[in-house]
Design an enzyme around this catalytic site. Structure first.
Site, PDB file in Angstrom:
ATOM      1  N   GLN A   1      38.161   4.233  18.642  1.00  0.00           N
ATOM      2  CA  GLN A   1      39.455   3.599  18.778  1.00  0.00           C
ATOM      3  C   GLN A   1      40.502   4.665  19.088  1.00  0.00           C
ATOM      4  O   GLN A   1      40.560   5.704  18.430  1.00  0.00           O
ATOM      5  CB  GLN A   1      39.826   2.869  17.494  1.00  0.00           C
ATOM      6  CG  GLN A   1      38.971   1.640  17.215  1.00  0.00           C
ATOM      7  CD  GLN A   1      39.332   0.478  18.118  1.00  0.00           C
ATOM      8  OE1 GLN A   1      40.256  -0.274  17.852  1.00  0.00           O
ATOM      9  NE2 GLN A   1      38.599   0.328  19.213  1.00  0.00           N
TER      10      GLN A   1
ATOM     11  N   TRP B   1      48.873   4.308  15.421  1.00  0.00           N
ATOM     12  CA  TRP B   1      48.116   3.172  15.958  1.00  0.00           C
ATOM     13  C   TRP B   1      48.952   2.452  16.997  1.00  0.00           C
ATOM     14  O   TRP B   1      50.113   2.123  16.766  1.00  0.00           O
ATOM     15  CB  TRP B   1      47.728   2.228  14.824  1.00  0.00           C
ATOM     16  CG  TRP B   1      46.698   1.205  15.210  1.00  0.00           C
ATOM     17  CD1 TRP B   1      45.361   1.287  15.017  1.00  0.00           C
ATOM     18  CD2 TRP B   1      46.941  -0.063  15.844  1.00  0.00           C
ATOM     19  NE1 TRP B   1      44.735   0.166  15.497  1.00  0.00           N
ATOM     20  CE2 TRP B   1      45.681  -0.691  16.011  1.00  0.00           C
ATOM     21  CE3 TRP B   1      48.075  -0.723  16.297  1.00  0.00           C
ATOM     22  CZ2 TRP B   1      45.539  -1.936  16.597  1.00  0.00           C
ATOM     23  CZ3 TRP B   1      47.939  -1.967  16.896  1.00  0.00           C
ATOM     24  CH2 TRP B   1      46.685  -2.557  17.031  1.00  0.00           C
TER      25      TRP B   1
ATOM     26  N   TRP C   1      46.043   9.313  19.276  1.00  0.00           N
ATOM     27  CA  TRP C   1      45.593   8.723  18.013  1.00  0.00           C
ATOM     28  C   TRP C   1      44.119   8.361  18.097  1.00  0.00           C
ATOM     29  O   TRP C   1      43.642   7.836  19.106  1.00  0.00           O
ATOM     30  CB  TRP C   1      46.407   7.470  17.720  1.00  0.00           C
ATOM     31  CG  TRP C   1      45.833   6.554  16.688  1.00  0.00           C
ATOM     32  CD1 TRP C   1      44.892   5.576  16.883  1.00  0.00           C
ATOM     33  CD2 TRP C   1      46.153   6.517  15.294  1.00  0.00           C
ATOM     34  NE1 TRP C   1      44.620   4.928  15.704  1.00  0.00           N
ATOM     35  CE2 TRP C   1      45.375   5.485  14.707  1.00  0.00           C
ATOM     36  CE3 TRP C   1      47.023   7.248  14.486  1.00  0.00           C
ATOM     37  CZ2 TRP C   1      45.441   5.176  13.353  1.00  0.00           C
ATOM     38  CZ3 TRP C   1      47.094   6.937  13.137  1.00  0.00           C
ATOM     39  CH2 TRP C   1      46.307   5.910  12.582  1.00  0.00           C
ATOM     40  N   MET C   2      43.398   8.599  17.000  1.00  0.00           N
ATOM     41  CA  MET C   2      41.996   8.196  16.876  1.00  0.00           C
ATOM     42  C   MET C   2      41.809   7.455  15.575  1.00  0.00           C
ATOM     43  O   MET C   2      42.318   7.872  14.538  1.00  0.00           O
ATOM     44  CB  MET C   2      41.085   9.432  16.886  1.00  0.00           C
ATOM     45  CG  MET C   2      39.628   9.123  16.548  1.00  0.00           C
ATOM     46  SD  MET C   2      38.628  10.627  16.454  1.00  0.00           S
ATOM     47  CE  MET C   2      37.017   9.897  16.075  1.00  0.00           C
ATOM     48  N   ASN C   3      41.056   6.318  15.619  1.00  0.00           N
ATOM     49  CA  ASN C   3      40.551   5.752  14.374  1.00  0.00           C
ATOM     50  C   ASN C   3      39.067   5.421  14.516  1.00  0.00           C
ATOM     51  O   ASN C   3      38.296   6.311  14.852  1.00  0.00           O
ATOM     52  CB  ASN C   3      41.419   4.612  13.823  1.00  0.00           C
ATOM     53  CG  ASN C   3      41.658   3.430  14.717  1.00  0.00           C
ATOM     54  OD1 ASN C   3      42.378   3.526  15.710  1.00  0.00           O
ATOM     55  ND2 ASN C   3      41.100   2.279  14.367  1.00  0.00           N
ATOM     56  N   ASP C   4      38.606   4.230  14.252  1.00  0.00           N
ATOM     57  CA  ASP C   4      37.188   3.924  14.024  1.00  0.00           C
ATOM     58  C   ASP C   4      36.254   4.443  15.119  1.00  0.00           C
ATOM     59  O   ASP C   4      36.523   4.269  16.311  1.00  0.00           O
ATOM     60  CB  ASP C   4      36.978   2.411  13.955  1.00  0.00           C
ATOM     61  CG  ASP C   4      37.859   1.730  12.936  1.00  0.00           C
ATOM     62  OD1 ASP C   4      38.585   2.421  12.214  1.00  0.00           O
ATOM     63  OD2 ASP C   4      37.820   0.485  12.883  1.00  0.00           O
TER      64      ASP C   4
ATOM     65  N   ARG D   1      36.463  -9.868  13.847  1.00  0.00           N
ATOM     66  CA  ARG D   1      36.473  -8.651  14.649  1.00  0.00           C
ATOM     67  C   ARG D   1      35.269  -7.781  14.257  1.00  0.00           C
ATOM     68  O   ARG D   1      34.530  -8.088  13.346  1.00  0.00           O
ATOM     69  CB  ARG D   1      37.768  -7.864  14.467  1.00  0.00           C
ATOM     70  CG  ARG D   1      38.142  -7.533  13.032  1.00  0.00           C
ATOM     71  CD  ARG D   1      39.500  -6.821  12.992  1.00  0.00           C
ATOM     72  NE  ARG D   1      39.968  -6.592  11.636  1.00  0.00           N
ATOM     73  CZ  ARG D   1      40.723  -7.436  10.944  1.00  0.00           C
ATOM     74  NH1 ARG D   1      41.103  -8.581  11.488  1.00  0.00           N
ATOM     75  NH2 ARG D   1      41.115  -7.144   9.713  1.00  0.00           N
TER      76      ARG D   1
ATOM     77  N   GLU E   1      35.745  -5.849   7.033  1.00  0.00           N
ATOM     78  CA  GLU E   1      35.877  -5.077   8.268  1.00  0.00           C
ATOM     79  C   GLU E   1      34.659  -4.187   8.563  1.00  0.00           C
ATOM     80  O   GLU E   1      33.912  -3.771   7.683  1.00  0.00           O
ATOM     81  CB  GLU E   1      37.142  -4.208   8.254  1.00  0.00           C
ATOM     82  CG  GLU E   1      38.427  -4.992   8.387  1.00  0.00           C
ATOM     83  CD  GLU E   1      39.621  -4.080   8.656  1.00  0.00           C
ATOM     84  OE1 GLU E   1      40.574  -4.567   9.301  1.00  0.00           O
ATOM     85  OE2 GLU E   1      39.628  -2.906   8.218  1.00  0.00           O
TER      86      GLU E   1
ATOM     87  N   SER F   1      37.450  -2.447  17.363  1.00  0.00           N
ATOM     88  CA  SER F   1      36.176  -1.817  17.021  1.00  0.00           C
ATOM     89  C   SER F   1      34.978  -2.680  17.407  1.00  0.00           C
ATOM     90  O   SER F   1      35.056  -3.908  17.408  1.00  0.00           O
ATOM     91  CB  SER F   1      36.131  -1.523  15.521  1.00  0.00           C
ATOM     92  OG  SER F   1      37.156  -0.631  15.183  1.00  0.00           O
TER      93      SER F   1
END
Length: 611
Positions: free
Chosen positions: A46, A54, A27-30, A147, A197, A88
Site C-alpha cells: 500500500q 495515508w 507513504w507505505m502501509n500493508d 476488504r 482486517e 490491501s
C-alpha cells in the site's frame, strides 16, 4: 503506463533502516500480494507515492532475489489506470494457466484488491505491469463492508480458496472457492471478535500432517483445519504471532506470507508504521520464517529471521563459556561500537535473577533501549518465555529505526520501530546482569546495508554493474533508463566483454540519436556505438573518428527499436527488430564496457542483456 515518481536517494537519511525495506519516498502501509516467481521475490505494498501520510492508495512494488536486498520498481497498480479502491489484497502465480489468461512465455500473475467487493488484476510480464480483468467487474461481493482478499491453494480439495474480511454480523471472514481463479462461489463464513482486517490462511506442516492457520491483521490467530469449504478450530482464544501492540500503525500489522514458494516454506512480512523520515513514512518488517511447534501450552506459530540474513553479516565477534558478575558483564562489551547488527546469546539462567542488553549507549550512562530477561518471572521483554534445559536464547536485530526481538528460536517474536540516536557517541552496547551470569555464547554480527550498491531500479538488465554516468543526465523512469544531453552522453556498466551478443531496446524521445554502446573505455572516450539517428534518418554503427556503416531508416520518435549486436573479433553484425542490417569489420577496439548513449536530446533504453 506505470510510473516511477521517485527522486534519487542514497538511503542514508536519519532514521532510515539499513536492512528493513522502506520506499524511496512517500507513504507505505500493508504488504500486498507477496509472491515468488522465477527466482524473484515480489513485494507489493500500500503506497501513496507523493504523500507522507495515508492518501489515495496505489500498489508500490519492490523485488529481491534473496528476501534481504530489495530494489524499488515502478508502481504496479495506479488508480489513474486501474479502477476501484486499490486497498490491501493478495496474489498468486497461475502456474497451470487455470485462468486461461496466459499469452506468451510468462505464467499469469493474478492479484486481488478492492473494497465492498473484489477486483482482479493480472500480469503477463512477470509481475511488472498489470491489466484489469473484465473491466473491473467485482468477482466477489461479500455482505456488509469488506476488504483485504487473500487467495490460497488447497492441494487436498484441489481448489483455490479466498478469504475476505467483512463486518456482516460482526468481525469475521467470508470464504470463497474456485477452480479457475476468476469464478468464485461462496463457501462459508467464520466469525470472531478478534478477526479484523487483512486475514490470511496458511497451510503449515507439523509432525507429518498439515494444519491451517487463520490470522488477522493484528497477527492474532487460530490453528485449525480446512475441509475444502470451511475453517474449523476448537480454540476459544487466539494467540499472537508477534507479541507486541499490533494495531494499524504500530510496529507490526497486516502480515502476509509469500505465495508460490517451493516446499512447505512460509515466509512472512508485515507493516511497521511508526518509522518515518524526511521523505518517507513506514517500512516493512524483516522477513521471517514461520513454523508450527508443539509447546507445553499447545501448538504455536514460531518466527525466526530468514537465514538469508547471513549475506549481510560482517565483522563477527564471539565470546564463549564465561561466568560474569555484574561488573565483569558491564565491562565485557565496553569496547564494542556497533550501529546496525545482529546479536545472538545463549545464557544459563539458573543463577541469575535478571540480565539483558542496553542498546545504543553513550557517555553518562544513557541508552536508547533495554532488552531484559527476568528469570524470576520467566519473561523476555515482558513476554512469557520458559527456559529450556535451564537456558534461554535471545536474538536481536538492531537497525537504525527498527528492533526485532526473538526468544528461544522464535517462541517470542517482537518487532518495534525505535528512533535510535544516530549521533556520534551513541553506538555503544552494554551487557548487564543481576546475579552471576553463566554465558554459553554471545555473538555479534555487524550487518551491512541492503542499499549498497543500489543497482538499477527500472533498467531491466543482466549486467551486474555497477552502472555510472559518463556525461549527461541519467534518471530512473518507469520505462527504463532515461538520458538527456545537449551533446554525446553515456551511461556505462563496469561489466565488459570481447565477443558477445548484446540486446537492448532504444527509444528516441526527442533530439537526434538513441543508442547502445559496447567495447567502451571507462570514460567513453573510445567505444563502438549503434544508434537510430533522426537527423539523418539512418541506423549507424560508429566509433570516435569513423562512421563504420550507415543504413537508411525513417526514424520515428517515441517508438521502441530493438538492437541485437553480435561481435566475433573484428566482425560486428547488427540486427534491428530481428532483421540484420549491418555486417561490418573494424579492428580498432577488441574489448571494453557495455552501455548506452544519447545525443542532442532525450532517449530511453531498456532490456539490456548480454550473452
Amino acid at each position: 503506463m506505470n510510473s516511477f515518481p521517485y527522486a534519487g536517494t542514497n538511503y542514508q537519511e536519519d532514521n532510515r533502516g539499513q536492512f528493513h525495506f522502506s520506499p524511496r519516498s512517500g507513504w507505505m502501509n500493508d504488504p500486498n500480494a507477496p509472491l515468488y516467481y522465477r527466482g524473484v521475490y515480489h513485494l507489493y505494498f500500500q503506497h501513496a507515492p507523493n504523500a507522507l501520510h495515508w492518501d489515495t492508495m496505489h500498489w508500490g512494488h519492490a523485488t529481491s532475489t534473496d528476501l534481504v536486498h530489495w530494489q524499488q520498481r515502478p508502481i504496479a497498480l495506479d488508480p489513474s489506470i486501474h479502477p476501484g479502491d486499490l486497498w490491501s489484497g493478495g496474489g498468486v502465480v497461475d502456474c497451470g494457466n487455470v485462468s486461461g489468461l496466459k499469452n506468451g512465455d510468462h505464467d499469469p500473475i493474478l492479484v486481488y484488491s478492492g473494497t465492498r467487493g473484489v477486483t482482479v488484476f493480472y500480469s503477463l510480464d512477470g509481475g511488472n505491469t498489470f491489466q484489469t480483468y473484465d473491466g473491473g467487474r467485482k468477482v466477489v461481493v461479500p455482505a456488509g463492508d469488506s476488504r483485504d482478499p487473500k487467495v490460497f491453494w488447497d492441494p487436498v480439495s484441489q481448489k483455490w480458496g479466498m478469504v475476505v474480511w467483512s463486518d456482516a454480523g460482526g468481525n469475521g471472514v467470508d470464504f470463497f472457492t474456485s477452480h479457475d481463479l476468476l469464478r468464485w462461489s461462496f463457501a462459508s463464513r467464520f466469525t470472531a471478535g478478534w478477526l479484523f482486517e487483512c486475514p490470511n490462511m496458511i497451510r503449515m506442516p507439523l509432525d507429518g500432517s498439515y494444519h491451517w492457520v487463520l490470522h488477522a491483521g493484528s497477527g492474532e490467530y487460530y490453528v485449525g483445519s480446512w475441509d475444502g469449504t470451511a475453517f474449523h478450530s476448537d480454540w476459544t482464544a487466539p494467540q499472537k504471532i508477534n507479541q507486541t501492540a499490533t494495531h494499524a500503525g504500530a510496529g507490526y500489522y497486516a502480515a502476509l506470507n509469500f505465495s508460490n514458494l517451493k516446499g512447505d516454506r512460509v515466509v512472512s512480512m508485515a507493516w511497521q508504521g511508526e518509522n518515518s523520515g524526511s521523505i518517507w513514512t513506514g517500512n516493512a518488517s524483516f522477513a521471517v520464517d514461520l513454523k508450527l511447534r508443539r509447546t507445553a501450552d499447545g501448538i504455536r506459530v514460531v518466527s525466526a529471521p530468514v537465514p538469508e540474513i547471513d549475506t549481510l553479516r560482517e565483522n563477527t565477534r564471539t565470546w564463549k563459556n564465561l561466568s560474569l558478575d555484574s561488573k565483569a558483564a558491564r565491562e565485557l562489551l565496553s569496547g564494542v561500537r556497533v550501529n546496525t547488527y545482529e546479536l545472538e546469546v545463549v545464557v544459563d539462567v539458573r543463577d541469575v535473577q535478571r540480565f539483558g542488553f542496553r542498546l545504543h549507549t553513550g557517555s553518562g550512562g544513557w541508552f536508547d533501549r533495554e532488552i531484559a530477561y527476568d528469570a524470576r518471572a520467566q519473561q523476555l521483554n515482558g513476554v512469557a518465555l520458559k527456559p529450556s534445559g535451564g537456558k534461554v536464547r535471545v536474538r536481536l536485530l538492531v537497525d537504525r529505526g527498527q528492533l526485532d526481538v526473538f526468544g528461544n528460536d522464535g517462541e517470542v517474536y517482537q518487532s518495534y520501530n525505535v528512533n535510535f540516536d544516530g549521533l556520534p557517541g551513541g553506538d555503544g552496547l552494554e551487557l548487564f546482569t543481576e546475579g552471576r551470569l553463566r554465558l554459553d555464547s554471545l555473538t555479534i554480527h555487524e550487518l551491512a546495508s541492503i542499499w549498497r550498491p543500489l543497482g538499477e531500479a527500472t533498467l531491466h538488465t543482466n549486467l551486474n554493474g555497477p552502472w555510472y554516468a559518463a556525461r549527461g543526465q541519467w534518471a530512473d523512469v518507469a520505462d527504463g533508463k532515461q538520458g538527456k544531453s545537449p551533446g554525446d552522453a553515456f551511461y556505462l556498466s563496469t561489466a565488459s566483454g570481447a565477443d558477445f551478443t548484446l540486446d537492448g531496446d532504444v527509444r528516441l524521445v526527442d533530439g537526434v540519436a538513441a543508442a547502445l554502446t559496447f567495447r567502451a573505455t571507462k570514460d567513453a572516450s573510445q567505444h563502438y556505438t549503434v544508434n537510430v539517428d533522426a537527423s539523418a534518418n539512418v541506423v549507424k554503427l560508429w566509433r570516435p573518428g569513423r562512421d563504420i556503416a550507415t543504413v537508411p531508416l525513417q526514424v520515428e520518435r517515441g517508438r521502441n527499436y530493438h538492437f541485437t549486436v553480435q561481435t566475433a573479433g573484428s566482425n560486428i553484425k547488427v540486427s534491428l527488430d530481428g532483421k540484420q542490417v549491418i555486417d561490418a569489420v573494424d579492428t580498432e577496439h577488441k574489448s571494453g564496457q557495455f552501455g548506452m548513449n544519447v545525443y542532442n536530446g532525450t532517449a530511453l533504453v531498456q532490456n539490456v542483456s548480454v550473452r
